[in-house]
Motif scaffolding. Structure first.
Motif, PDB file in Angstrom:
ATOM      1  N   PHE A 102       0.845  -1.201   0.000  1.00 33.36           N
ATOM      2  CA  PHE A 102       0.000   0.000   0.000  1.00 33.36           C
ATOM      3  C   PHE A 102       0.880   1.250   0.000  1.00 33.36           C
ATOM      4  CE2 PHE A 102      -1.851   3.297   2.827  1.00 33.36           C
ATOM      5  CZ  PHE A 102      -2.898   3.703   2.025  1.00 33.36           C
ATOM      6  N   TYR A 103       1.844   1.301   0.903  1.00 32.90           N
ATOM      7  CA  TYR A 103       2.705   2.482   0.995  1.00 32.90           C
ATOM      8  C   TYR A 103       3.614   2.620  -0.225  1.00 32.90           C
ATOM      9  CZ  TYR A 103       1.004   3.040   5.723  1.00 32.90           C
ATOM     10  OH  TYR A 103       0.194   3.220   6.810  1.00 32.90           O
ATOM     11  N   GLU A 104       4.105   1.529  -0.746  1.00 33.67           N
ATOM     12  CA  GLU A 104       4.928   1.596  -1.959  1.00 33.67           C
ATOM     13  C   GLU A 104       4.109   2.139  -3.128  1.00 33.67           C
ATOM     14  OE1 GLU A 104       6.487  -2.389  -2.179  1.00 33.67           O
ATOM     15  OE2 GLU A 104       8.243  -1.854  -0.971  1.00 33.67           O
ATOM     16  N   ALA A 105       2.843   1.721  -3.230  1.00 33.56           N
ATOM     17  CA  ALA A 105       1.977   2.218  -4.305  1.00 33.56           C
ATOM     18  C   ALA A 105       1.745   3.724  -4.181  1.00 33.56           C
ATOM     19  CB  ALA A 105       0.637   1.471  -4.296  1.00 33.56           C
ATOM     20  N   ALA A 110      11.898   3.145   1.367  1.00 33.62           N
ATOM     21  CA  ALA A 110      12.565   2.697   2.588  1.00 33.62           C
ATOM     22  C   ALA A 110      13.608   3.718   3.028  1.00 33.62           C
ATOM     23  CB  ALA A 110      13.224   1.347   2.356  1.00 33.62           C
ATOM     24  N   ILE A 111      13.730   3.884   4.350  1.00 35.45           N
ATOM     25  CA  ILE A 111      14.725   4.768   4.951  1.00 35.45           C
ATOM     26  C   ILE A 111      15.352   4.039   6.138  1.00 35.45           C
ATOM     27  CG2 ILE A 111      13.628   6.920   4.217  1.00 35.45           C
ATOM     28  CD1 ILE A 111      12.427   7.155   7.062  1.00 35.45           C
ATOM     29  N   PRO A 112      16.441   4.572   6.678  1.00 38.06           N
ATOM     30  CA  PRO A 112      17.062   3.954   7.861  1.00 38.06           C
ATOM     31  C   PRO A 112      16.188   4.121   9.111  1.00 38.06           C
ATOM     32  CG  PRO A 112      18.588   5.479   6.769  1.00 38.06           C
ATOM     33  CD  PRO A 112      17.246   5.670   6.143  1.00 38.06           C
ATOM     34  N   TRP A 113      16.340   3.184  10.044  1.00 36.03           N
ATOM     35  CA  TRP A 113      15.617   3.264  11.315  1.00 36.03           C
ATOM     36  C   TRP A 113      15.953   4.550  12.067  1.00 36.03           C
ATOM     37  CZ3 TRP A 113      11.608   0.605  13.159  1.00 36.03           C
ATOM     38  CH2 TRP A 113      11.295  -0.616  12.560  1.00 36.03           C
ATOM     39  N   ASP A 114      17.163   5.068  11.902  1.00 36.92           N
ATOM     40  CA  ASP A 114      17.578   6.288  12.589  1.00 36.92           C
ATOM     41  C   ASP A 114      16.735   7.503  12.196  1.00 36.92           C
ATOM     42  OD1 ASP A 114      19.574   4.856  13.820  1.00 36.92           O
ATOM     43  OD2 ASP A 114      21.193   5.635  12.561  1.00 36.92           O
ATOM     44  N   ASP A 115      16.029   7.426  11.079  1.00 36.13           N
ATOM     45  CA  ASP A 115      15.196   8.539  10.616  1.00 36.13           C
ATOM     46  C   ASP A 115      13.773   8.503  11.175  1.00 36.13           C
ATOM     47  OD1 ASP A 115      17.355   9.438   9.167  1.00 36.13           O
ATOM     48  OD2 ASP A 115      16.621   8.697   7.240  1.00 36.13           O
ATOM     49  N   ILE A 116      13.497   7.525  12.025  1.00 36.99           N
ATOM     50  CA  ILE A 116      12.159   7.372  12.616  1.00 36.99           C
ATOM     51  C   ILE A 116      12.185   7.898  14.053  1.00 36.99           C
ATOM     52  CG2 ILE A 116      10.392   5.678  13.326  1.00 36.99           C
ATOM     53  CD1 ILE A 116      10.562   6.101  10.283  1.00 36.99           C
ATOM     54  N   HIS A 117      11.100   8.547  14.453  1.00 41.70           N
ATOM     55  CA  HIS A 117      10.938   9.101  15.800  1.00 41.70           C
ATOM     56  C   HIS A 117      11.218   7.999  16.837  1.00 41.70           C
ATOM     57  CE1 HIS A 117       9.531  11.888  18.754  1.00 41.70           C
ATOM     58  NE2 HIS A 117       8.321  11.393  18.889  1.00 41.70           N
ATOM     59  N   PRO A 118      12.172   8.211  17.765  1.00 35.90           N
ATOM     60  CA  PRO A 118      12.573   7.158  18.709  1.00 35.90           C
ATOM     61  C   PRO A 118      11.443   6.448  19.462  1.00 35.90           C
ATOM     62  CG  PRO A 118      14.133   8.952  18.808  1.00 35.90           C
ATOM     63  CD  PRO A 118      13.002   9.411  17.907  1.00 35.90           C
ATOM     64  N   PRO A 119      10.401   7.146  19.937  1.00 35.64           N
ATOM     65  CA  PRO A 119       9.332   6.396  20.617  1.00 35.64           C
ATOM     66  C   PRO A 119       8.624   5.382  19.697  1.00 35.64           C
ATOM     67  CG  PRO A 119       9.186   8.723  21.177  1.00 35.64           C
ATOM     68  CD  PRO A 119      10.202   8.597  20.069  1.00 35.64           C
ATOM     69  N   CYS A 133       5.913  -9.416  11.743  1.00 36.06           N
ATOM     70  CA  CYS A 133       5.481  -8.181  11.095  1.00 36.06           C
ATOM     71  C   CYS A 133       6.476  -7.700  10.024  1.00 36.06           C
ATOM     72  CB  CYS A 133       5.313  -7.124  12.181  1.00 36.06           C
ATOM     73  SG  CYS A 133       5.016  -5.469  11.632  1.00 36.06           S
ATOM     74  N   SER A 134       7.753  -7.934  10.242  1.00 37.74           N
ATOM     75  CA  SER A 134       8.798  -7.443   9.337  1.00 37.74           C
ATOM     76  C   SER A 134       8.649  -5.942   9.071  1.00 37.74           C
ATOM     77  CB  SER A 134       8.776  -8.212   8.015  1.00 37.74           C
ATOM     78  OG  SER A 134       9.005  -9.568   8.219  1.00 37.74           O
ATOM     79  N   PRO A 135       8.698  -5.119  10.112  1.00 38.53           N
ATOM     80  CA  PRO A 135       8.495  -3.680   9.927  1.00 38.53           C
ATOM     81  C   PRO A 135       9.583  -3.042   9.071  1.00 38.53           C
ATOM     82  CG  PRO A 135       9.344  -4.118  12.115  1.00 38.53           C
ATOM     83  CD  PRO A 135       9.073  -5.453  11.489  1.00 38.53           C
ATOM     84  N   LEU A 136       9.173  -2.031   8.313  1.00 39.53           N
ATOM     85  CA  LEU A 136      10.099  -1.320   7.432  1.00 39.53           C
ATOM     86  C   LEU A 136       9.877   0.183   7.577  1.00 39.53           C
ATOM     87  CD1 LEU A 136      12.193  -1.464   5.072  1.00 39.53           C
ATOM     88  CD2 LEU A 136      10.213  -1.306   3.536  1.00 39.53           C
ATOM     89  N   PRO A 137      10.917   0.940   7.969  1.00 43.08           N
ATOM     90  CA  PRO A 137      10.771   2.397   8.020  1.00 43.08           C
ATOM     91  C   PRO A 137      10.696   2.966   6.599  1.00 43.08           C
ATOM     92  CG  PRO A 137      12.924   1.708   8.862  1.00 43.08           C
ATOM     93  CD  PRO A 137      12.210   0.480   8.428  1.00 43.08           C
ATOM     94  N   MET A 138       9.773   3.929   6.410  1.00 40.85           N
ATOM     95  CA  MET A 138       9.545   4.488   5.075  1.00 40.85           C
ATOM     96  C   MET A 138       9.304   5.990   5.168  1.00 40.85           C
ATOM     97  SD  MET A 138       7.080   1.540   3.438  1.00 40.85           S
ATOM     98  CE  MET A 138       7.679   1.655   1.749  1.00 40.85           C
ATOM     99  N   ARG A 139       9.457   6.665   4.013  1.00 39.05           N
ATOM    100  CA  ARG A 139       9.241   8.108   3.942  1.00 39.05           C
ATOM    101  C   ARG A 139       8.717   8.488   2.569  1.00 39.05           C
ATOM    102  NH1 ARG A 139      14.473  11.565   4.268  1.00 39.05           N
ATOM    103  NH2 ARG A 139      14.818  10.571   2.280  1.00 39.05           N
TER     104      ARG A 139
END
Length: 145
Positions: A102-105, A110-119, A133-139
């Protein structure tokens, strides 16, 4: 905007419905002070929502987008995400494996985990379903006009 639903800011009376939807997806409660937009059917029912969280630099993170199961495929999630992107210019999130397509469409990358809000990273790290779940950070950034 769709003829089937409209989007508005969440109201305090919406919290019970939003928390119920969030719980169905295995997520925590929605609080009255959260920044939330809801999609409301022409019948007045909440059919989906997006909660927005801001990091210390003011970057907007989606946490989460939820669309009620019978409303999936009607553009609710897309409208919620596109509305937030238009308002804030950049969105970051952690996609569950099942929502990655859905998000790719929508043009998320994909981005690094360091770019995601720490909480948000901590929530993922502590989740019992992390491996499943295989979570993936995205932007996604809004195109420059």
């Amino acid at each position: 905007m769709s003829e089937l639903f409209t989007i508005r800011h969440a109201e305090p009376g919406d919290c019970a419905t939003l928390t119920a939807y969030s719980s169905l997806e295995g997520m925590g409660p929605i609080e009255p002070g959260d920044t939330v937009r809801v999609a409301v059917s022409d019948d007045g029912d909440i059919v989906g929502f997006i909660r927005l969280v801001f990091d210390s630099a003011g970057v907007c993170h989606i946490n989460p987008v939820v669309v009620y199961s019978t409303w999936r495929g009607f553009g609710v999630g897309r409208a919620l995400v596109e509305g937030a992107l238009g308002e804030f210019g950049e969105l970051r999130l952690v996609s569950r494996g099942t929502s990655r397509a859905f998000y790719e469409a929508l043009g998320f990358e994909a981005i690094p985990w360091d770019d995601i809000h720490p909480p948000i990273v901590e929530e993922c790290d502590e989740c019992e379903l992390f491996d499943e779940c295989s979570p993936l950070p995205m932007r996604k950034k809004a195109p420059c006009i």
